[in-house]
Design a protein around this motif. Structure first.
Motif, PDB file in Angstrom:
ATOM      1  N   PHE A 170       0.850  -1.202   0.000  1.00 57.33           N
ATOM      2  CA  PHE A 170       0.000   0.000   0.000  1.00 57.33           C
ATOM      3  C   PHE A 170       0.879   1.244   0.000  1.00 57.33           C
ATOM      4  N   ASP A 171       0.473   2.259  -0.769  1.00 57.60           N
ATOM      5  CA  ASP A 171       1.131   3.560  -0.639  1.00 57.60           C
ATOM      6  C   ASP A 171       0.111   4.678  -0.785  1.00 57.60           C
ATOM      7  N   GLN A 172       0.337   5.724   0.004  1.00 53.00           N
ATOM      8  CA  GLN A 172      -0.595   6.855  -0.015  1.00 53.00           C
ATOM      9  C   GLN A 172      -0.461   7.661  -1.303  1.00 53.00           C
ATOM     10  N   ALA A 225      11.134   9.571  -0.603  1.00 50.85           N
ATOM     11  CA  ALA A 225      12.579   9.751  -0.381  1.00 50.85           C
ATOM     12  C   ALA A 225      13.415   8.868  -1.302  1.00 50.85           C
ATOM     13  N   SER A 226      12.931   7.679  -1.547  1.00 50.10           N
ATOM     14  CA  SER A 226      13.740   6.726  -2.313  1.00 50.10           C
ATOM     15  C   SER A 226      13.939   7.187  -3.756  1.00 50.10           C
ATOM     16  N   TRP A 227      13.001   7.955  -4.272  1.00 44.48           N
ATOM     17  CA  TRP A 227      13.176   8.556  -5.600  1.00 44.48           C
ATOM     18  C   TRP A 227      14.121   9.767  -5.498  1.00 44.48           C
ATOM     19  N   HIS A 248      15.776   4.807   8.123  1.00 43.04           N
ATOM     20  CA  HIS A 248      17.106   4.640   7.510  1.00 43.04           C
ATOM     21  C   HIS A 248      17.834   5.968   7.282  1.00 43.04           C
ATOM     22  N   PHE A 249      17.218   7.058   7.599  1.00 38.10           N
ATOM     23  CA  PHE A 249      17.807   8.396   7.523  1.00 38.10           C
ATOM     24  C   PHE A 249      18.557   8.643   6.210  1.00 38.10           C
ATOM     25  N   ARG A 250      19.873   8.880   6.260  1.00 29.76           N
ATOM     26  CA  ARG A 250      20.608   9.282   5.052  1.00 29.76           C
ATOM     27  C   ARG A 250      21.065   8.106   4.205  1.00 29.76           C
ATOM     28  N   LEU A 263      19.070   3.919   0.809  1.00 31.87           N
ATOM     29  CA  LEU A 263      19.272   3.241  -0.471  1.00 31.87           C
ATOM     30  C   LEU A 263      20.406   2.235  -0.327  1.00 31.87           C
ATOM     31  N   CYS A 264      21.523   2.647   0.271  1.00 38.68           N
ATOM     32  CA  CYS A 264      22.620   1.673   0.391  1.00 38.68           C
ATOM     33  C   CYS A 264      22.273   0.564   1.379  1.00 38.68           C
ATOM     34  N   MET A 265      21.447   0.854   2.392  1.00 43.41           N
ATOM     35  CA  MET A 265      21.062  -0.209   3.342  1.00 43.41           C
ATOM     36  C   MET A 265      19.827  -0.976   2.876  1.00 43.41           C
TER      37      MET A 265
END
Ligand SMILES: Cc1cc2nc3c(=O)[nH]c(=O)nc-3n(C[C@H](O)[C@H](O)[C@H](O)COP(=O)(O)OP(=O)(O)OC[C@H]3O[C@@H](n4cnc5c(N)ncnc54)[C@H](O)[C@@H]3O)c2cc1C
Length: 377
Positions: free
Chosen positions: A29-31, A38-40, A329-331, A334-336
């Motif tokens: 689900f996404d709003q 953030a991931s984009w 995951h803050f900054r 993507l890498c984590m």
């Protein structure tokens, strides 16, 4: 096993992928539209910037990012036709005060991703001929790469949408967890639709503390805005990533160069402002003055899900059965991202985990003096 996942950023999509590949059926689900938060917005550097400034727990998950994404790209590309381009550019860091620490860190850790050399001006020009004359030296991390994160998300969404075990619910706000006898049975959306599931996963990024009342724990995750701008240079014009005073340049294969980033606490605003954009531009031109000849083709902002020490919450939520976390995951989400999802899936499927999960456990969320609101109607 049927799973409901709340949030379709990198954390939710990678979790869905891991679980669907293990035979689970998944509703995600996404709003808003999937993969647009953030991931984009992020840069896609596959390492914490200045790894020595981050907790070992962050570096531990991040070090698997490049290899895990490489194998997922090999698997997904033939099906999706989307190459998310793990670009092996290496990175130059110009902060003199970090030179010795960076070199020591590389020696202590002896991991390929942390390999580090001190370059003099002549060596620096060989590695990247566009660096400003003001820099006589840099430390160079030849193994560091970046992933083209908007394409990574597109690839994941494309793959998951054609997967027989996965359903997407976009533009669909999840408002409540369905809780009875301290057990989560599913979710309820804003329009009062109920979706039952055997397990529910919170991957709601910067919005995660919305859940604190229902889960009876304080969730110290809040949005920290980061702004970016994008140059378009000729293909492969800038050979390396560059970093100075926490500002960076990230070259993509087709000549786009992502430049960032700022840090600001302004709620859920994703508006860009002229002063911050000017600061980013100045910092980038200080590293590579020749960039000034190229057009800026885009500007944007995203919301990082900040958390104490940037250590994400991954694992079973306390107090409530059948509820799981993968947020905060803050900054470095993507890498984590690939490692975090792998860890969570292993915990949910009761498998041996590839890293010690304790440091990420949501058990460290402090109790909130709030009554659990049960709402199974
Ligand atoms: C400018 C910037 C640069 C960055 N650079 C890097 C980098 O180079 N490398 C790196 O590793 N990381 C980087 N990051 C950090 C990284 O982008 C984030 O840590 C990561 O994207 C977080 O992923 P997520 O899936 O947890 O959150 P998001 O991508 O924000 O996804 C959360 C999703 O949950 C949805 N959602 C929330 N609540 C609900 C609800 N109630 N109902 C339905 N849907 C809901 C939201 O709509 C959203 O789509 C950067 C971030 C920014 C902003």
């Amino acid at each position: 096993m049927h799973i409901a996942i709340i949030g379709a950023g990198i954390s939710g999509l990678m979790t869905a992928l891991e679980l669907a590949e293990h035979g689970c059926s998944v509703d995600i689900f996404d709003q808003q539209q999937a993969g647009q938060a953030a991931s984009w917005a992020g840069g896609g550097i596959l390492s914490p910037m200045y790894p020595w400034r981050y907790a070992p727990e962050v570096n531990q998950l991040a070090q698997y990012g490049k290899s895990l994404y490489q194998s997922w790209n090999e698997k997904l590309y033939p099906i999706t036709g989307i190459d998310f381009q793990i670009h092996n550019t290496g990175m130059l860091i110009f902060d003199q005060e970090d030179f010795q620490t960076g070199l020591n860190y590389a020696t202590q850790h002896n991991e390929p991703m942390q390999q580090c050399d001190l370059l003099n001006r002549i060596q620096l020009e060989t590695v990247n001929p566009h660096i400003s004359k003001q820099f006589d030296q840099a430390i160079y991390f030849p193994q560091l790469a970046n992933v083209r994160n908007p394409r990574l998300l597109q690839s994941l969404i494309h793959y998951l949408k054609q997967h027989p075990c996965v359903r997407f619910f976009e533009h669909c706000i999840v408002e409540k967890l369905i809780i009875k006898n301290k057990t989560v049975h599913g979710i309820e959306t804003e329009d009062h639709q109920q979706y039952f599931a055997d397990q529910v996963v919170l991957t709601s990024g910067a919005w995660s503390n919305y859940w604190q009342q229902q889960v009876q724990r304080k969730i110290p995750v809040h949005p920290v805005q980061g702004q970016m701008l994008l140059f378009k240079s000729p293909e492969n014009w800038l050979p390396t990533m560059c970093m100075n005073r926490v500002m960076y340049l990230i070259p993509r294969q087709d000549g786009h160069i992502v430049c960032g980033s700022s840090m600001s606490e302004c709620g859920f605003s994703t508006a860009v402002d002229a002063q911050t954009q000017q600061d980013i531009l100045s910092a980038c031109l200080e590293m590579v003055p020749e960039l000034a000849q190229f057009p800026i083709v885009k500007r944007w902002a995203g919301l990082r899900p900040s958390s104490p020490h940037g250590i994400p919450y991954i694992g079973a939520m306390p107090e409530l059965n059948r509820l799981w976390a993968n947020f905060g995951h803050f900054r470095n989400g993507l890498c984590m991202g690939a490692g975090s999802a792998k860890l969570l899936a292993q915990l949910m499927l009761d498998q041996k985990t590839f890293v010690d999960p304790h440091a990420y456990s949501p058990d460290r969320l402090a109790c909130a003096q709030l009554a659990i609101r049960e709402n199974l109607s």
